[in-house]
Scaffold this motif. Structure first.
Motif, PDB file in Angstrom:
ATOM      1  N   GLY A  35       0.785  -1.230   0.000  1.00 37.52           N
ATOM      2  CA  GLY A  35       0.000   0.000   0.000  1.00 37.52           C
ATOM      3  C   GLY A  35       0.814   1.275   0.000  1.00 37.52           C
ATOM      4  O   GLY A  35       0.253   2.368  -0.059  1.00 37.52           O
ATOM      5  N   TYR A  38       0.081   3.839  -2.704  1.00 40.77           N
ATOM      6  CA  TYR A  38      -1.278   4.367  -2.851  1.00 40.77           C
ATOM      7  C   TYR A  38      -1.344   5.828  -2.390  1.00 40.77           C
ATOM      8  O   TYR A  38      -0.792   6.189  -1.346  1.00 40.77           O
ATOM      9  N   PRO A  40      -4.441   8.677  -1.869  1.00 39.11           N
ATOM     10  CA  PRO A  40      -5.882   8.947  -1.982  1.00 39.11           C
ATOM     11  C   PRO A  40      -6.135  10.151  -2.878  1.00 39.11           C
ATOM     12  O   PRO A  40      -5.470  11.181  -2.745  1.00 39.11           O
ATOM     13  N   TRP A  46     -11.112  10.509   2.258  1.00 39.27           N
ATOM     14  CA  TRP A  46     -10.400   9.276   1.924  1.00 39.27           C
ATOM     15  C   TRP A  46     -11.141   8.014   2.351  1.00 39.27           C
ATOM     16  O   TRP A  46     -11.009   6.960   1.710  1.00 39.27           O
ATOM     17  N   LEU A  50     -12.313   4.793  -0.175  1.00 34.84           N
ATOM     18  CA  LEU A  50     -11.971   3.376   0.022  1.00 34.84           C
ATOM     19  C   LEU A  50     -13.202   2.479   0.115  1.00 34.84           C
ATOM     20  O   LEU A  50     -13.056   1.258   0.257  1.00 34.84           O
ATOM     21  N   HIS A 311      -5.701   0.800   2.744  1.00 35.01           N
ATOM     22  CA  HIS A 311      -6.134   0.318   1.436  1.00 35.01           C
ATOM     23  C   HIS A 311      -5.643  -1.112   1.188  1.00 35.01           C
ATOM     24  O   HIS A 311      -6.394  -1.976   0.695  1.00 35.01           O
ATOM     25  N   GLN A 315      -7.795  -4.614   0.600  1.00 30.87           N
ATOM     26  CA  GLN A 315      -7.554  -5.440  -0.574  1.00 30.87           C
ATOM     27  C   GLN A 315      -7.026  -6.824  -0.223  1.00 30.87           C
ATOM     28  O   GLN A 315      -6.808  -7.668  -1.113  1.00 30.87           O
TER      29      GLN A 315
END
Length: 318
Positions: A35, A38, A40, A46, A50, A311, A315
């Protein structure tokens, strides 16, 4: 006089050695973790970005601010540099992505940091309400405590409920396993830590002090603080098994026996190593315990570091 000078030489050498230690660790380990790449697209929203239906409360890595309401503490250029830990207002911290706010109050409901005071708590509440009115799915943890050495503001729990009642998520262990979407339209977990007044109980609109824990180490030595944070985090259960929030503070603080007493240059010794801390959590096997990460002078990269790991957890990559 000679003894004092000698002590200062030793202290400065220790600080220099510890700064180099973190710098070397950073060079050797880098900043890559699940992550880490990543960013946002909208830090103000944010959590919405997500997907509130996928974000469980206990899986969030919450970006927080330490001594949040000190942007106007004390007297500018005189006492302020010794107590200011944030340069942004509460509203601007939230808009930048902070989701855990640390507020200290005294008897008259004014925010304070030690003996220095700033604006009243009404300013904080107004900023929070403004942010909530402009967003739809962002959850905030608001920690309010009576500062050490002060008395509790009278009927302060009633005041908080009167001001934030429509937004308050009531104290309930089941919250940790719920998603953001399941909590909406409630938006605020308010942890009230009085010194002498009765503490909130199960089912109350406010949360008691045991729901937000940390292990504060008062030092200006960056590597000492970094390793202490790792050690105390290692002693915690994984977030999936905890029924409280645990905070790690990526800060160091000025010490009375050192001539550098202004907050910014001191906390700057560790400020840039938040991503390194996350990397070390992974390499040492403690990444599943990280939950709240707080800082002085919050910036966009700090927020991105926390949101990126959140995030990755959503995932299934962390």
């Amino acid at each position: 006089m000679g003894t004092q000078v000698s002590k200062q030489v030793v202290r400065r050498k220790a600080i220099s050695t510890e700064k180099k230690s973190l710098c070397d660790l950073h060079q050797n380990c880098g900043e890559e973790y699940p992550g880490s790449d990543y960013r946002p697209p909208d830090r103000k929203n944010w959590m919405s970005g997500l997907d509130p239906h996928k974000i469980h409360i206990n899986k969030i890595v919450w970006p927080g601010t330490h001594d949040s309401a000190t942007n106007k503490i004390g007297i500018p250029l005189i006492t302020r540099p010794f107590a200011q830990c944030q340069s942004l207002s509460i509203y601007n911290q939230l808009a930048r992505g902070a989701r855990v706010i640390d507020i200290r109050v005294q008897e008259d409901r004014r925010v304070c940091h030690g003996i220095l005071v700033t604006y009243g708590i009404d300013v904080v509440i107004r900023d929070i309400k403004k942010f909530l009115s402009e967003t739809q799915s962002e959850i905030i943890i608001l920690e309010i405590r009576t500062e050490f050495g002060h008395e509790d503001p009278p009927e302060f729990d009633k005041y908080l409920v009167d001001q934030l009642g429509e937004f308050l998520i009531h104290q309930d262990d089941r919250v940790f396993e719920m998603t953001v979407a399941e909590l909406l339209p409630k938006r605020v977990i308010c942890v009230w830590k009085p010194r002498k007044s009765p503490h909130p109980k199960a089912g109350d609109p406010l949360w008691s002090s045991g729901y937000l824990k940390d292990n504060w180490i008062d030092t200006d030595l960056p590597s000492t603080k970094f390793e202490s944070n790792i050690k105390h985090l290692s002693e915690q259960q994984p977030v999936s098994a905890r029924k409280f929030f645990y905070r790690v503070e990526n800060t160091v603080t000025p010490q009375a026996d050192n001539p550098v007493l202004c907050v910014r240059p001191v906390t700057g010794r560790i400020h840039g190593y938040a991503r390194l801390f996350i990397v070390q959590c992974f390499s040492r096997g403690y990444s599943d315990r990280l939950q709240i990460l707080s800082t002085d002078f919050i910036d966009a990269d700090f927020v991105d570091a926390c949101v990126g790991l959140t995030h990755a957890r959503i995932q299934g990559k962390a």
